[in-house]
Design a protein around this motif. Structure first.
Motif, short mmCIF file in Angstrom:
data_model
loop_
_atom_site.label_atom_id
_atom_site.label_comp_id
_atom_site.label_asym_id
_atom_site.label_seq_id
_atom_site.Cartn_x
_atom_site.Cartn_y
_atom_site.Cartn_z
N UNK A 77 0.92 -1.22 -0.09
CA UNK A 77 0.10 0.03 -0.11
C UNK A 77 0.89 1.09 -0.16
N UNK A 78 0.43 2.29 -1.09
CA UNK A 78 1.39 3.26 -0.83
C UNK A 78 0.68 4.57 -0.26
N UNK A 79 1.63 5.24 0.47
CA UNK A 79 1.25 6.13 1.30
C UNK A 79 1.80 7.59 0.88
N UNK A 80 0.92 8.39 0.84
CA UNK A 80 1.38 9.82 0.46
C UNK A 80 2.00 10.67 1.60
N UNK A 81 3.22 10.79 1.45
CA UNK A 81 4.10 11.27 2.67
C UNK A 81 4.30 13.04 2.34
N UNK A 82 4.68 13.73 3.27
CA UNK A 82 5.10 14.99 3.31
C UNK A 82 6.28 15.38 2.19
N UNK A 83 7.01 14.42 2.13
CA UNK A 83 8.21 14.53 0.97
C UNK A 83 7.64 14.30 -0.34
N UNK A 84 6.71 13.39 -0.47
CA UNK A 84 5.80 13.30 -1.81
C UNK A 84 5.44 14.84 -2.14
N UNK A 114 -1.80 10.39 -13.58
CA UNK A 114 -3.27 10.56 -13.10
C UNK A 114 -3.19 10.61 -11.41
N UNK A 115 -2.15 10.09 -10.85
CA UNK A 115 -2.29 10.12 -9.60
C UNK A 115 -1.96 11.54 -8.90
N UNK A 116 -0.91 12.23 -9.73
CA UNK A 116 -0.55 13.28 -9.31
C UNK A 116 -1.38 14.34 -9.78
N UNK A 117 -2.21 14.17 -10.71
CA UNK A 117 -3.26 15.17 -11.03
C UNK A 117 -4.11 15.06 -9.94
N UNK A 118 -4.60 13.97 -9.52
CA UNK A 118 -5.77 14.14 -8.33
C UNK A 118 -5.15 14.58 -7.00
N UNK A 119 -3.85 14.51 -6.71
CA UNK A 119 -3.10 15.29 -5.54
C UNK A 119 -3.07 16.57 -5.87
N UNK A 120 -2.93 17.02 -7.09
CA UNK A 120 -2.77 18.52 -7.32
C UNK A 120 -4.18 19.24 -7.05
N UNK A 121 -5.21 18.60 -7.63
CA UNK A 121 -6.56 19.01 -7.13
C UNK A 121 -6.82 19.28 -5.86
N UNK A 124 -4.30 22.43 -4.65
CA UNK A 124 -4.47 23.66 -4.95
C UNK A 124 -6.09 23.89 -4.86
N UNK A 125 -6.67 23.01 -4.62
CA UNK A 125 -8.14 23.35 -4.22
C UNK A 125 -9.26 23.60 -5.19
N UNK A 126 -8.97 22.73 -6.44
CA UNK A 126 -10.09 23.18 -7.85
C UNK A 126 -10.13 21.82 -8.23
N UNK A 127 -11.19 21.14 -8.50
CA UNK A 127 -11.56 20.18 -9.07
C UNK A 127 -11.26 19.97 -10.67
#
Length: 208
Positions: A77-84, A114-121, A124-127
């Motif tokens: 299982x991957x975990x999104x970290x502060x470093x990521x 696509x993972x990074x696109x969802x993280x960016x949403x 930055x707070x915009x869908x």
């Protein structure tokens, strides 16, 4: 004294009747046969050896085909970290929003574009990131954009689960377009000011 008669219990044979053809729902049977036919037609591909054991000859699924191989280890299982998160911000600052494949390749190979696109949403707070295409900024810039998006979302009641979504009347989109025009004009004014300062410096150097 009368001898007690022994009672021998004989097992009762229960006969389970198999459903006859008349009892099978004809519509369901027709659907099942159609599914089998389509599997036989499309599932097995001669050019792909692995598909030859996907289904049986009658069109039913081969359940063993879909089971994981013996000894296979489940994916960690991957975990999104502060470093990521920090690396994603660095990627946005270097490549800009929308260039998630490049960011993934260089900085975050464990996460897809696509993972990074969802993280960016979320970041930055915009869908909808369409108006952000090519936008670059550091952590402070991203934080300011998040607050702007939150302000618009709260204004129109479209702040959902930590990000701004569009409304059916198009009011959010209109305001975002106006904000973008304002930001573009401000950026252009700042560039003109920097050019004017550079010209003044060059003139002073020439006089000296």
């Amino acid at each position: 004294m009368l001898a007690e008669e022994s009672i021998v219990e004989h097992p009762v044979e229960v006969k389970v009747e198999e459903p006859t053809n008349e009892e099978v729902d004809p519509i369901l049977h027709e659907r099942q046969e159609w599914i089998k036919h389509m599997r036989l037609k499309f599932c097995i591909r001669p050019e792909f050896e692995i598909t030859k054991t996907m289904i049986h000859e009658d069109g039913t699924l081969n359940q063993d085909y879909f089971r994981p191989p013996k000894g296979a280890k489940p994916e960690e299982a991957r975990k999104w970290t502060d470093n990521d998160k920090t690396l994603l911000i660095q990627g946005i600052e270097k490549y800009g929003i929308g260039h998630f494949t490049e960011i993934s390749r260089e900085l975050l190979p464990k996460w897809s574009g696509n993972d990074l696109r969802l993280k960016t949403i979320r970041l930055i707070g915009r869908q909808n990131l369409q108006l952000y295409k090519g936008w670059k900024g550091n952590a402070d810039d991203i934080s300011r954009q998040f607050e702007k998006n939150k302000e618009v979302g709260l204004k129109y009641g479209t702040w959902k689960q930590g990000c701004l979504v569009y409304d059916d009347d198009g009011l959010v989109e209109q305001e975002l377009l106006a904000m973008k025009r304002s930001d573009t004009a401000t950026s252009a004014d700042n560039e003109d000011s920097e050019v004017a300062v550079d010209d003044d410096v060059e003139m002073e150097d020439a006089i000296r």
